[in-house]
Design a protein around this motif. Structure first.
Motif, PDB file in Angstrom:
ATOM      1  N   GLY A  41      -6.194 -10.123  -2.364  1.00 24.09           N
ATOM      2  CA  GLY A  41      -6.029  -8.693  -2.528  1.00 24.09           C
ATOM      3  C   GLY A  41      -7.188  -7.965  -1.866  1.00 24.09           C
ATOM      4  O   GLY A  41      -8.320  -8.438  -1.856  1.00 24.09           O
ATOM      5  N   PRO A  73       2.990  -7.233  -3.235  1.00 25.97           N
ATOM      6  CA  PRO A  73       3.033  -5.929  -3.903  1.00 25.97           C
ATOM      7  C   PRO A  73       3.930  -4.966  -3.130  1.00 25.97           C
ATOM      8  O   PRO A  73       3.930  -4.943  -1.898  1.00 25.97           O
ATOM      9  CB  PRO A  73       1.573  -5.459  -3.864  1.00 25.97           C
ATOM     10  CG  PRO A  73       0.777  -6.698  -3.643  1.00 25.97           C
ATOM     11  CD  PRO A  73       1.624  -7.617  -2.847  1.00 25.97           C
ATOM     12  N   ALA A  75       6.048  -0.897  -3.169  1.00 23.17           N
ATOM     13  CA  ALA A  75       5.990   0.492  -3.653  1.00 23.17           C
ATOM     14  C   ALA A  75       7.387   1.089  -3.566  1.00 23.17           C
ATOM     15  O   ALA A  75       8.196   0.707  -2.717  1.00 23.17           O
ATOM     16  CB  ALA A  75       5.016   1.306  -2.805  1.00 23.17           C
ATOM     17  N   GLU A  80       3.578   6.046  -2.173  1.00 22.40           N
ATOM     18  CA  GLU A  80       2.776   5.076  -2.921  1.00 22.40           C
ATOM     19  C   GLU A  80       2.436   3.861  -2.070  1.00 22.40           C
ATOM     20  O   GLU A  80       2.143   2.784  -2.573  1.00 22.40           O
ATOM     21  CB  GLU A  80       3.550   4.633  -4.170  1.00 22.40           C
ATOM     22  CG  GLU A  80       3.948   5.798  -5.067  1.00 22.40           C
ATOM     23  CD  GLU A  80       4.988   5.375  -6.109  1.00 22.40           C
ATOM     24  OE1 GLU A  80       5.339   4.185  -6.135  1.00 22.40           O
ATOM     25  OE2 GLU A  80       5.434   6.252  -6.853  1.00 22.40           O
ATOM     26  N   ASP A  82       0.008   2.941  -0.416  1.00 22.34           N
ATOM     27  CA  ASP A  82      -1.317   2.341  -0.542  1.00 22.34           C
ATOM     28  C   ASP A  82      -1.345   1.224  -1.585  1.00 22.34           C
ATOM     29  O   ASP A  82      -2.250   0.375  -1.565  1.00 22.34           O
ATOM     30  CB  ASP A  82      -2.350   3.401  -0.934  1.00 22.34           C
ATOM     31  CG  ASP A  82      -2.683   4.311   0.243  1.00 22.34           C
ATOM     32  OD1 ASP A  82      -2.241   3.976   1.369  1.00 22.34           O
ATOM     33  OD2 ASP A  82      -3.345   5.338   0.034  1.00 22.34           O
ATOM     34  N   SER A  83      -0.388   1.238  -2.479  1.00 15.80           N
ATOM     35  CA  SER A  83      -0.352   0.192  -3.504  1.00 15.80           C
ATOM     36  C   SER A  83       0.507  -0.993  -3.083  1.00 15.80           C
ATOM     37  O   SER A  83       0.692  -1.935  -3.855  1.00 15.80           O
ATOM     38  CB  SER A  83       0.184   0.774  -4.824  1.00 15.80           C
ATOM     39  OG  SER A  83       1.524   1.214  -4.656  1.00 15.80           O
ATOM     40  N   ALA A  84       1.033  -0.937  -1.876  1.00 17.44           N
ATOM     41  CA  ALA A  84       1.917  -1.996  -1.398  1.00 17.44           C
ATOM     42  C   ALA A  84       1.260  -2.780  -0.267  1.00 17.44           C
ATOM     43  O   ALA A  84       0.296  -2.319   0.358  1.00 17.44           O
ATOM     44  CB  ALA A  84       3.232  -1.393  -0.894  1.00 17.44           C
ATOM     45  N   TYR A  99       5.289  -0.522   5.213  1.00 17.40           N
ATOM     46  CA  TYR A  99       4.894  -0.917   3.866  1.00 17.40           C
ATOM     47  C   TYR A  99       6.042  -1.653   3.199  1.00 17.40           C
ATOM     48  O   TYR A  99       7.202  -1.521   3.606  1.00 17.40           O
ATOM     49  CB  TYR A  99       4.476   0.312   3.040  1.00 17.40           C
ATOM     50  CG  TYR A  99       5.635   1.181   2.620  1.00 17.40           C
ATOM     51  CD1 TYR A  99       6.208   2.097   3.511  1.00 17.40           C
ATOM     52  CD2 TYR A  99       6.182   1.100   1.339  1.00 17.40           C
ATOM     53  CE1 TYR A  99       7.277   2.887   3.133  1.00 17.40           C
ATOM     54  CE2 TYR A  99       7.241   1.886   0.954  1.00 17.40           C
ATOM     55  CZ  TYR A  99       7.798   2.771   1.865  1.00 17.40           C
ATOM     56  OH  TYR A  99       8.862   3.546   1.483  1.00 17.40           O
ATOM     57  N   PRO A 130      -3.282  -4.527  -0.844  1.00 11.93           N
ATOM     58  CA  PRO A 130      -3.939  -3.644  -1.803  1.00 11.93           C
ATOM     59  C   PRO A 130      -4.675  -4.486  -2.856  1.00 11.93           C
ATOM     60  O   PRO A 130      -4.566  -5.715  -2.863  1.00 11.93           O
ATOM     61  CB  PRO A 130      -2.758  -2.903  -2.424  1.00 11.93           C
ATOM     62  CG  PRO A 130      -1.657  -3.913  -2.411  1.00 11.93           C
ATOM     63  CD  PRO A 130      -1.852  -4.723  -1.151  1.00 11.93           C
ATOM     64  N   GLY A 131      -5.369  -3.826  -3.732  1.00 17.43           N
ATOM     65  CA  GLY A 131      -5.982  -4.511  -4.865  1.00 17.43           C
ATOM     66  C   GLY A 131      -7.321  -5.110  -4.532  1.00 17.43           C
ATOM     67  O   GLY A 131      -7.996  -4.716  -3.574  1.00 17.43           O
ATOM     68  N   THR A 132      -7.687  -6.108  -5.317  1.00 14.03           N
ATOM     69  CA  THR A 132      -9.000  -6.729  -5.178  1.00 14.03           C
ATOM     70  C   THR A 132      -8.841  -8.224  -4.923  1.00 14.03           C
ATOM     71  O   THR A 132      -7.761  -8.789  -5.084  1.00 14.03           O
ATOM     72  CB  THR A 132      -9.829  -6.537  -6.460  1.00 14.03           C
ATOM     73  OG1 THR A 132      -9.213  -7.295  -7.513  1.00 14.03           O
ATOM     74  CG2 THR A 132      -9.876  -5.073  -6.859  1.00 14.03           C
TER      75      THR A 132
END
Lengths: 256, 253
Positions: A41, A73, A75, A80, A82-84, A99, A130-132
């Motif tokens: 991530g 991930p 969206a 949205e 950026d979260s995908a 995305y 996205p994410g960490t």
């Protein structure tokens, strides 16, 4: 059913049949398959366009067929995105963004249309997660294998890959007529950094007819020190000349 | 050589005289070619080459044979006999005159001659079936005898039958429904879902999988397709693998 059929001719003879039990399914003589690339991530990875579309006559593949969205991930809309998971495809002057839409899979950020864009074997695209780094994902790239490959690079930066299914060294590649006579201004390869390796840049050394890391004395040829490029990932190639160049594989396109 | 398809010579044919069986309620079926028979490369059929005589149920078609010469559509096709090419008194290599008696009411369909290509060299047969050529005939209404003979140059059978024309097929040609992977997907459980095209409903196919490309001898049987309901397409789900790479190939059994 045949029991009552009377054979009236004495010339009938038994057929001779071989014992091999199968008809080869040669839709693709080399088979089809996938490469699983593990990404974290929050990471950016250059994904290789290492396969062509199944049953395709050429060496192209639709983006949506190449990169599986399963488990990545997603969206519900571009708002949205950026979260995908996202793919960035260089188009010469900028990047096209796709995305992972929950409903339609890879979807163009600007137009909202499903990713029918095709890429040619030897290209590469950016995958941005996205994410960490606390979360890792398995990304599958898939399709028909290719047995030969060449990539045309144009002046400037190019995302490229070798369509190999195992990690490979830069020495597996041959560049037709590298350009540039001054180190650091000549053609170069750049292998991106990974979690365990730093980025490496190998410049064309015209005087010695090889690519090499600058600053080494005595200089070291690329194969001695270059990181192994993981299967399924790509690299940069900077073309310094004013014309295109061709990069070909000197090793089998898959397997070693 | 083996990749060559067959062609029963286009120059033949013997007019077929009606053959009335002397067995009550039975009709006669005759199979032959007039020769000289040739493969599609123009070379003469090798003596000893195999001809199959096949019955095809009404509404069905000849479904082909596999490399063993076995029928792919056993539900609708049946081998009623076979013969081997021979050299006749004129020096022509052809299918011998072969005759069967049968009950017309139970066999209302068509019959055909299938010439196999089992060449293993320029002089020998007996190898794998690499191709076949078929001449199909339909029954003349009310006839008590039927003749199936090889086609003339126009592809029309001659005799007491209406031909559908000669059809040439190679087992190595996509026209013969060689299965192929047409898509690869992954599901939420990490399984690989393979889409296979060019399958036949009556065929049996297997999917091989390997982690070592180029060495299919080490491949696992990853799945089997049997009794496909939809002609032409099927899917096979291969369980998830822990390997980073995986290669697949579909074969017909």
């Amino acid at each position: 059913m045949k029991t009552w059929i009377t054979l009236a001719c004495s010339l009938v003879a038994a057929a001779t049949f071989a014992e091999v039990p199968v008809i080869e399914g040669t839709g693709n003589a080399d088979g089809s398959g996938f490469i699983k690339v593990t990404v974290a991530g929050g990471s950016e990875t250059i994904l290789a366009v290492a396969f062509k579309d199944c049953m395709s006559a050429g060496q192209t593949i639709a983006l949506g067929n190449l990169v599986s969205t399963t488990g990545l991930p997603s969206a519900a809309s571009s708002n949205e995105a950026d979260s995908a998971a996202r793919l960035y495809v260089a188009n010469g002057t900028s990047y096209l963004t796709y995305y992972n839409d929950t409903s339609t899979g890879w979807t163009a950020y600007d137009t909202g249309t499903a990713a029918g864009l095709t890429r040619t074997v030897g290209d590469a695209v950016w995958l941005v997660m996205p994410g960490t780094s606390a979360t890792t994902y398995s990304v599958y790239i898939k399709g028909d294998l290719v047995t030969s490959q060449s990539v045309t690079v144009s002046p400037g930066l190019n995302l490229i890959c070798a369509a190999k299914t195992e990690g490979y060294k830069l020495s597996a590649l041959t560049v037709t007529t590298p350009a540039g006579t001054k180190l650091r201004k000549a053609d170069y390869f750049m292998i991106p950094a990974t979690a365990s390796t730093s980025a490496q840049t190998f410049y064309w050394d015209a005087a010695n007819s090889t690519f090499r890391l600058p600053g080494n004395a005595p200089y070291t040829t690329w194969d001695d020190v270059a990181a192994t490029i993981p299967a399924g990932t790509g690299i940069w190639y900077y073309r310094s000349g004013t014309n295109n160049a061709t990069i070909t594989l000197t090793a089998p396109a898959q397997g070693e | 050589m083996k990749q060559l398809m067959f062609l029963i010579s286009g120059m033949m044919l013997v007019a077929a005289s009606a053959f009335a069986s002397n067995v009550e309620n039975l009709a006669a079926m005759e199979f032959y070619t007039s020769g000289p028979d040739t493969y599609t490369d123009g070379s003469a059929v090798i003596p000893g080459e195999t001809y199959l005589f096949v019955y095809v149920k009404p509404g069905a078609e000849f479904g082909g044979v596999n490399t063993q010469g076995k029928l792919l559509d056993k539900d609708n096709n049946a081998i009623v006999g076979s013969a081997q090419a021979f050299v006749d008194s004129k020096g022509n290599i052809r299918c011998p005159f072969t005759q069967f008696s049968y009950q017309p009411s139970e066999y209302p369909g068509t019959f055909c001659i299938v010439l196999l290509d089992t060449r293993v060299s320029t002089t020998a047969v007996g190898g794998f079936v690499d191709a076949y050529q078929v001449t199909v005939a339909t029954a003349a209404g009310g006839a008590i005898s039927r003749t199936v003979a090889s086609a003339d140059a126009a592809g029309n059978a001659i005799g007491g039958a209406t031909a559908a024309g000669a059809v040439t097929k190679s087992l190595l040609n996509p026209e013969t429904d060689i299965p192929a992977l047409s898509g690869i997907k992954t599901d939420a459980n990490g399984n690989t879902v393979l889409e296979v095209e060019n399958v036949r409903g009556f065929g049996a196919y297997a999917v091989e999988a390997t982690d070592t490309l180029g060495d299919w001898s080490k491949a696992d049987n990853a799945g089997t397709i049997t009794n496909v309901n939809v002609k032409g397409k099927a899917t096979v789900t291969v369980p998830a693998s822990t390997t980073k790479v995986r290669f697949f190939k579909v074969i017909g059994k």
